[in-house]
Design a protein around this motif. Structure first.
Motif, short mmCIF file in Angstrom:
data_model
loop_
_atom_site.label_atom_id
_atom_site.label_comp_id
_atom_site.label_asym_id
_atom_site.label_seq_id
_atom_site.Cartn_x
_atom_site.Cartn_y
_atom_site.Cartn_z
N VAL A 90 0.85 -1.19 0.00
CA VAL A 90 0.00 0.00 0.00
C VAL A 90 0.88 1.24 0.00
O VAL A 90 1.82 1.35 0.80
CB VAL A 90 -0.94 0.01 1.22
CG1 VAL A 90 -1.76 1.31 1.25
CG2 VAL A 90 -1.87 -1.19 1.19
N ARG A 91 0.58 2.16 -0.89
CA ARG A 91 1.30 3.42 -0.95
C ARG A 91 0.59 4.43 -0.05
O ARG A 91 -0.56 4.79 -0.27
CB ARG A 91 1.35 3.92 -2.40
CG ARG A 91 2.30 5.11 -2.64
CD ARG A 91 1.54 6.39 -2.71
NE ARG A 91 2.37 7.51 -3.18
CZ ARG A 91 2.02 8.77 -3.09
NH1 ARG A 91 0.86 9.11 -2.53
NH2 ARG A 91 2.80 9.73 -3.53
N ASN A 92 1.28 4.88 0.98
CA ASN A 92 0.72 5.85 1.92
C ASN A 92 0.85 7.27 1.36
O ASN A 92 1.75 7.55 0.57
CB ASN A 92 1.44 5.76 3.27
CG ASN A 92 1.13 4.47 3.99
OD1 ASN A 92 -0.02 4.04 4.06
ND2 ASN A 92 2.16 3.83 4.54
N PRO A 93 -0.02 8.18 1.77
CA PRO A 93 0.01 9.53 1.21
C PRO A 93 1.28 10.28 1.57
O PRO A 93 1.78 10.18 2.69
CB PRO A 93 -1.23 10.19 1.81
CG PRO A 93 -1.56 9.40 3.03
CD PRO A 93 -1.13 8.00 2.73
N ALA A 94 1.78 11.04 0.59
CA ALA A 94 2.95 11.89 0.81
C ALA A 94 2.57 13.36 0.93
O ALA A 94 3.34 14.14 1.49
CB ALA A 94 3.94 11.70 -0.34
N TRP B 97 -3.53 2.70 -3.09
CA TRP B 97 -3.08 3.99 -2.55
C TRP B 97 -4.09 4.43 -1.50
O TRP B 97 -5.30 4.21 -1.65
CB TRP B 97 -3.01 5.05 -3.64
CG TRP B 97 -1.80 4.94 -4.53
CD1 TRP B 97 -1.12 3.83 -4.90
CD2 TRP B 97 -1.16 6.04 -5.20
NE1 TRP B 97 -0.09 4.13 -5.74
CE2 TRP B 97 -0.09 5.49 -5.95
CE3 TRP B 97 -1.38 7.40 -5.24
CZ2 TRP B 97 0.76 6.26 -6.74
CZ3 TRP B 97 -0.54 8.19 -6.02
CH2 TRP B 97 0.53 7.62 -6.76
N THR B 98 -3.58 5.07 -0.45
CA THR B 98 -4.47 5.57 0.58
C THR B 98 -4.40 7.10 0.66
O THR B 98 -3.38 7.71 0.36
CB THR B 98 -4.13 5.00 1.98
OG1 THR B 98 -2.80 5.40 2.34
CG2 THR B 98 -4.24 3.50 1.99
N THR B 99 -5.53 7.68 1.07
CA THR B 99 -5.62 9.09 1.43
C THR B 99 -6.47 9.15 2.70
O THR B 99 -7.00 8.11 3.13
CB THR B 99 -6.29 9.94 0.33
OG1 THR B 99 -7.71 9.77 0.39
CG2 THR B 99 -5.78 9.57 -1.06
N PRO B 100 -6.66 10.31 3.31
CA PRO B 100 -7.55 10.38 4.47
C PRO B 100 -8.99 9.96 4.17
O PRO B 100 -9.76 9.71 5.11
CB PRO B 100 -7.48 11.86 4.87
CG PRO B 100 -6.12 12.29 4.43
CD PRO B 100 -5.90 11.58 3.14
N VAL C 150 -4.50 3.82 -12.20
CA VAL C 150 -3.23 3.41 -12.79
C VAL C 150 -2.31 4.63 -12.71
O VAL C 150 -2.45 5.57 -13.49
CB VAL C 150 -3.40 2.97 -14.26
CG1 VAL C 150 -2.04 2.61 -14.87
CG2 VAL C 150 -4.36 1.79 -14.35
N PRO C 151 -1.40 4.69 -11.74
CA PRO C 151 -0.55 5.89 -11.55
C PRO C 151 0.73 5.81 -12.39
O PRO C 151 1.50 4.86 -12.29
CB PRO C 151 -0.20 5.84 -10.05
CG PRO C 151 -0.95 4.65 -9.48
CD PRO C 151 -1.24 3.76 -10.62
N ILE C 152 0.93 6.83 -13.23
CA ILE C 152 2.10 6.89 -14.10
C ILE C 152 2.79 8.24 -13.92
O ILE C 152 2.18 9.29 -14.09
CB ILE C 152 1.72 6.69 -15.58
CG1 ILE C 152 0.92 5.39 -15.75
CG2 ILE C 152 2.96 6.68 -16.46
CD1 ILE C 152 0.39 5.18 -17.16
N CYS C 153 4.07 8.20 -13.59
CA CYS C 153 4.85 9.39 -13.27
C CYS C 153 5.93 9.58 -14.34
O CYS C 153 6.71 8.66 -14.59
CB CYS C 153 5.47 9.22 -11.89
SG CYS C 153 6.33 10.65 -11.25
N MET C 154 5.95 10.78 -14.97
CA MET C 154 6.87 11.01 -16.10
C MET C 154 7.97 12.01 -15.74
O MET C 154 7.71 13.20 -15.57
CB MET C 154 6.08 11.53 -17.31
CG MET C 154 5.04 10.57 -17.84
SD MET C 154 4.17 11.23 -19.32
CE MET C 154 5.48 11.17 -20.54
N ARG C 155 9.19 11.50 -15.63
CA ARG C 155 10.36 12.38 -15.59
C ARG C 155 10.82 12.66 -17.01
O ARG C 155 11.24 13.75 -17.33
CB ARG C 155 11.47 11.72 -14.76
CG ARG C 155 12.76 12.52 -14.72
CD ARG C 155 13.70 12.03 -13.62
NE ARG C 155 14.00 10.62 -13.69
CZ ARG C 155 14.93 10.07 -14.47
NH1 ARG C 155 15.66 10.83 -15.26
NH2 ARG C 155 15.13 8.77 -14.46
#
Length: 282
Positions: free
Chosen positions: A4-8, A103-106, A158-163
């Motif tokens: 699980v990805r916790n919120p940043a 992924w989690t949020t509040p 589906v989270p995709i991060c582009m550098r």
């Protein structure tokens, strides 16, 4: 054991408690720069294929984002939301797909669509499974509470991060999404802010040029404009890929829901960041 990805960004870009976050989201809708009211959730059939949405702290970009999410709410619940955003930290690979289970949020937990995650990673020349790029990135995360407010956890992401936001990477990703996302009930969400830290007049002029390319679905011209003029639009790659993918789903028209700057939403106007919410329709 689930991953699980916790919120940043919780407690920084948006309120860190459930009641505080719900109240803050509602304030985005009723803000003078917001749509004015909280919409009723529609039942479909859905018409929105893509959404361009800002990702600054909610006090700044939230009222603008609310316009786009108002349209999405009225359109009805998507089954899967492919979220593309820029990589602000520089961590991880050039095009990173997260493979967490959720992924989690509040506002709760949202599951990932594992089949689409795997299919994009297998079909793309640029995208790779990589979680480190997502660990501290806010551009994708800040979109999720708006979706949860209306649809609870009845959708997958589906989270995709582009550098790497090159034309080649954007084209590859847009084509692959168009090929592997076969369900009609998907939404592609591009997360970007526009001009950064210029005067109000300069931001409005530059952003007008950028939005014109978005409205025309000119994904190549959008990338060329921003790169050639060195405009500080942080998520042009995600927007380009989203426009190209939407064309695969027979996108026919666009609508600018709202444009404003941080000077409009929170002041001052001497060094602003531009924001827009824009829909792409079948």
């Amino acid at each position: 054991m689930s991953k699980v990805r916790n919120p940043a960004a919780s407690g920084r870009f948006y309120e860190g408690s459930e009641p505080g976050l719900r109240s803050q989201i509602e304030e985005c809708f009723t803000h003078p720069q917001g749509p004015g009211k909280i919409p009723e959730t529609g039942k479909g059939p859905r018409k929105i294929l893509g959404l361009v949405s800002p990702h600054a702290g909610y006090p700044y970009s939230g009222p603008v984002a609310a316009h786009g999410f108002s349209a999405v709410a009225k359109d009805g619940a998507p089954k899967t939301v492919i979220i593309l955003g820029p990589n602000h930290s520089g961590r991880g690979v050039g095009v990173a797909i997260d493979d967490s289970d959720a992924w989690t949020t509040p506002l709760g937990e949202v599951e990932l669509n594992e089949d689409i995650v795997s299919s994009i990673a297998e079909g793309s020349e640029f995208a790779e499974i990589n979680s480190s790029a997502h660990a501290s990135e806010h551009s994708l995360e800040v979109q999720i509470p708006f979706l949860q407010y209306f649809f609870d956890s009845d959708f997958q992401i589906v989270p995709i991060c582009m550098r790497n936001q090159s034309l080649e990477a954007s084209e590859d990703l847009g084509n692959v999404i168009g090929e592997v996302v076969t369900e009609e009930n998907a939404l592609i969400l591009a997360s970007t802010d526009l001009t950064h830290y210029e005067t109000q007049d300069t931001a409005e002029e530059r952003d007008g040029e950028v939005i014109k390319k978005m409205k025309g679905l000119d994904w190549k011209e959008l990338s060329s404009l921003i790169v050639s003029k060195n405009y500080s639009v942080c998520g042009y790659g995600p927007v380009s890929a989203t426009m190209l993918a939407a064309k695969s789903f027979r996108a026919e028209e666009t609508e600018l829901f709202k444009y404003a700057t941080s000077g409009d939403t929170a002041g001052p106007t001497t060094r602003v960041v531009g924001y827009c919410s824009l829909g792409i329709f079948r």
